[in-house]
Design a protein around this motif. Structure first.
Motif, mmCIF file in Angstrom:
data_model
loop_
_atom_site.group_PDB
_atom_site.id
_atom_site.type_symbol
_atom_site.label_atom_id
_atom_site.label_comp_id
_atom_site.label_asym_id
_atom_site.label_seq_id
_atom_site.Cartn_x
_atom_site.Cartn_y
_atom_site.Cartn_z
ATOM 1 N N GLU A 20 0.987 -1.305 -0.180
ATOM 2 C CA GLU A 20 0.049 -0.118 0.100
ATOM 3 C C GLU A 20 0.685 0.754 -0.092
ATOM 4 O OE1 GLU A 20 -2.833 -0.361 3.471
ATOM 5 O OE2 GLU A 20 -4.267 -1.693 2.563
ATOM 6 N N ILE A 21 1.897 1.052 0.826
ATOM 7 C CA ILE A 21 2.821 2.281 0.698
ATOM 8 C C ILE A 21 3.532 2.638 -0.536
ATOM 9 C CG2 ILE A 21 4.616 3.660 1.989
ATOM 10 C CD1 ILE A 21 4.323 1.951 4.193
ATOM 11 N N LYS A 22 3.819 1.800 -0.970
ATOM 12 C CA LYS A 22 4.477 1.320 -2.737
ATOM 13 C C LYS A 22 3.821 1.797 -3.496
ATOM 14 C CE LYS A 22 7.812 0.304 -5.996
ATOM 15 N NZ LYS A 22 8.607 1.454 -5.814
ATOM 16 N N ARG A 23 2.145 1.602 -3.314
ATOM 17 C CA ARG A 23 1.279 1.961 -4.449
ATOM 18 C C ARG A 23 1.295 4.093 -4.222
ATOM 19 N NH1 ARG A 23 -3.546 3.202 -3.872
ATOM 20 N NH2 ARG A 23 -3.702 3.119 -1.939
ATOM 21 N N GLN A 24 0.689 3.447 -2.700
ATOM 22 C CA GLN A 24 1.249 6.154 -2.625
ATOM 23 C C GLN A 24 1.887 6.371 -3.267
ATOM 24 O OE1 GLN A 24 0.631 5.488 1.550
ATOM 25 N NE2 GLN A 24 -2.136 5.185 1.143
ATOM 26 N N ASP A 25 3.332 5.479 -2.754
ATOM 27 C CA ASP A 25 4.699 6.675 -4.074
ATOM 28 C C ASP A 25 4.435 6.692 -4.946
ATOM 29 O OD1 ASP A 25 6.570 7.866 -3.415
ATOM 30 O OD2 ASP A 25 7.704 5.584 -3.932
ATOM 31 N N LEU A 26 3.712 5.500 -5.456
ATOM 32 C CA LEU A 26 3.936 5.377 -7.213
ATOM 33 C C LEU A 26 2.224 6.355 -8.000
ATOM 34 C CD1 LEU A 26 4.286 1.715 -7.479
ATOM 35 C CD2 LEU A 26 5.964 3.444 -8.501
ATOM 36 N N ASP A 27 1.025 6.333 -7.277
ATOM 37 C CA ASP A 27 0.285 7.521 -7.494
ATOM 38 C C ASP A 27 1.285 8.588 -7.264
ATOM 39 O OD1 ASP A 27 -1.292 5.679 -7.905
ATOM 40 O OD2 ASP A 27 -2.267 5.738 -5.876
ATOM 41 N N ARG A 28 1.961 9.547 -6.270
ATOM 42 C CA ARG A 28 2.061 10.518 -6.014
ATOM 43 C C ARG A 28 3.356 10.539 -7.224
ATOM 44 N NH1 ARG A 28 6.834 12.110 -5.392
ATOM 45 N NH2 ARG A 28 7.438 9.776 -3.984
ATOM 46 N N GLN A 29 4.141 9.836 -7.409
ATOM 47 C CA GLN A 29 4.865 9.681 -8.494
ATOM 48 C C GLN A 29 3.990 10.045 -9.889
ATOM 49 O OE1 GLN A 29 7.880 7.244 -8.974
ATOM 50 N NE2 GLN A 29 8.428 7.153 -6.728
ATOM 51 N N LEU A 30 3.009 9.667 -10.253
ATOM 52 C CA LEU A 30 2.780 9.270 -11.492
ATOM 53 C C LEU A 30 1.815 10.851 -11.840
ATOM 54 C CD1 LEU A 30 0.698 8.260 -13.458
ATOM 55 C CD2 LEU A 30 -0.587 7.532 -12.855
ATOM 56 N N HIS A 31 1.077 11.020 -10.456
ATOM 57 C CA HIS A 31 0.215 12.752 -10.060
ATOM 58 C C HIS A 31 1.580 13.626 -11.125
ATOM 59 C CE1 HIS A 31 -3.109 11.316 -9.273
ATOM 60 N NE2 HIS A 31 -3.433 10.660 -8.265
ATOM 61 N N GLU A 32 2.492 13.671 -9.613
ATOM 62 C CA GLU A 32 4.094 14.604 -10.250
ATOM 63 C C GLU A 32 3.975 14.865 -11.912
ATOM 64 O OE1 GLU A 32 6.431 14.165 -7.866
ATOM 65 O OE2 GLU A 32 5.865 14.658 -5.799
ATOM 66 N N ALA A 33 4.512 13.561 -12.636
ATOM 67 C CA ALA A 33 4.979 13.318 -13.759
ATOM 68 C C ALA A 33 3.186 14.304 -14.776
ATOM 69 C CB ALA A 33 4.629 12.019 -14.380
ATOM 70 N N GLU A 34 2.643 13.833 -14.258
ATOM 71 C CA GLU A 34 0.852 14.457 -14.989
ATOM 72 C C GLU A 34 1.092 16.128 -14.936
ATOM 73 O OE1 GLU A 34 -2.156 10.850 -15.295
ATOM 74 O OE2 GLU A 34 -2.032 12.098 -13.434
ATOM 75 N N ASP A 35 1.533 16.100 -13.799
ATOM 76 C CA ASP A 35 1.442 18.160 -13.911
ATOM 77 C C ASP A 35 2.598 18.425 -14.395
ATOM 78 O OD1 ASP A 35 -0.774 18.058 -11.822
ATOM 79 O OD2 ASP A 35 0.287 17.613 -10.397
ATOM 80 N N LYS A 36 3.660 17.638 -14.863
ATOM 81 C CA LYS A 36 4.899 18.125 -15.572
ATOM 82 C C LYS A 36 4.049 18.350 -16.737
ATOM 83 C CE LYS A 36 8.529 16.766 -13.054
ATOM 84 N NZ LYS A 36 10.086 16.269 -12.826
ATOM 85 N N VAL A 37 3.954 16.950 -16.910
ATOM 86 C CA VAL A 37 3.279 17.541 -19.055
ATOM 87 C C VAL A 37 2.537 18.405 -19.099
ATOM 88 C CG1 VAL A 37 1.889 15.772 -20.819
ATOM 89 C CG2 VAL A 37 3.397 14.780 -18.965
ATOM 90 N N ARG A 38 1.293 18.299 -18.057
ATOM 91 C CA ARG A 38 -0.116 19.475 -17.816
ATOM 92 C C ARG A 38 1.168 21.238 -17.930
ATOM 93 N NH1 ARG A 38 -3.215 16.702 -15.927
ATOM 94 N NH2 ARG A 38 -2.453 17.188 -13.553
ATOM 95 N N LYS A 39 2.032 20.866 -17.416
ATOM 96 C CA LYS A 39 3.201 22.407 -17.479
ATOM 97 C C LYS A 39 4.018 22.772 -18.890
ATOM 98 C CE LYS A 39 6.950 23.848 -15.182
ATOM 99 N NZ LYS A 39 8.199 24.114 -14.541
ATOM 100 N N PHE A 40 4.841 21.384 -18.989
ATOM 101 C CA PHE A 40 5.244 21.558 -20.382
ATOM 102 C C PHE A 40 4.194 22.174 -21.740
ATOM 103 C CE2 PHE A 40 8.027 18.947 -18.716
ATOM 104 C CZ PHE A 40 8.902 19.688 -17.752
ATOM 105 N N LYS A 41 3.241 21.084 -21.170
ATOM 106 C CA LYS A 41 2.195 21.987 -22.858
ATOM 107 C C LYS A 41 1.743 22.881 -23.048
ATOM 108 C CE LYS A 41 0.704 16.996 -23.628
ATOM 109 N NZ LYS A 41 0.060 16.134 -24.198
ATOM 110 N N THR A 42 1.645 23.086 -21.813
ATOM 111 C CA THR A 42 1.085 25.081 -21.340
ATOM 112 C C THR A 42 2.441 25.712 -22.386
ATOM 113 O OG1 THR A 42 -0.764 24.155 -19.355
ATOM 114 C CG2 THR A 42 0.387 26.945 -20.399
ATOM 115 N N GLN A 43 3.305 25.598 -21.124
ATOM 116 C CA GLN A 43 4.127 26.186 -21.890
ATOM 117 C C GLN A 43 4.631 26.419 -23.190
ATOM 118 O OE1 GLN A 43 7.301 24.973 -19.705
ATOM 119 N NE2 GLN A 43 7.624 26.361 -18.094
ATOM 120 N N GLN A 44 4.510 25.390 -23.962
ATOM 121 C CA GLN A 44 4.549 25.363 -25.387
ATOM 122 C C GLN A 44 3.761 25.751 -25.931
ATOM 123 O OE1 GLN A 44 3.835 21.027 -26.816
ATOM 124 N NE2 GLN A 44 5.648 20.244 -27.300
#
Length: 64
Positions: A20-44
């Motif tokens: 469960e802890i590992k899953r939560q960490d992976l979920d957090r990493q996924l959300h961070e990556a999705e946020d970065k992609v949104r930011k980069f697309k906006t900047q693009q």
């Protein structure tokens, strides 16, 4: 016999907690990556040079 079952139960509960802890960490990493992609697309949208656009595209591809 009962003691063995209790020991196994504790071990399984501990494993569930670890997973469960590992899953939560992976979920957090996924959300961070999705946020970065949104930011980069906006900047693009706002870039004026092809090199900047290509750099942002490369950043998006790394995150996806």
């Amino acid at each position: 016999m009962i003691e063995e079952v209790k020991t196994t139960e504790r071990a399984l509960k501990d494993e569930v907690k670890r997973v469960e802890i590992k899953r939560q960490d992976l979920d957090r990493q996924l959300h961070e990556a999705e946020d970065k992609v949104r930011k980069f697309k906006t900047q693009q949208i706002d870039v004026k040079k092809n090199e900047e656009y290509q750099a942002l595209t490369a950043s998006i591809e790394r995150e996806e």
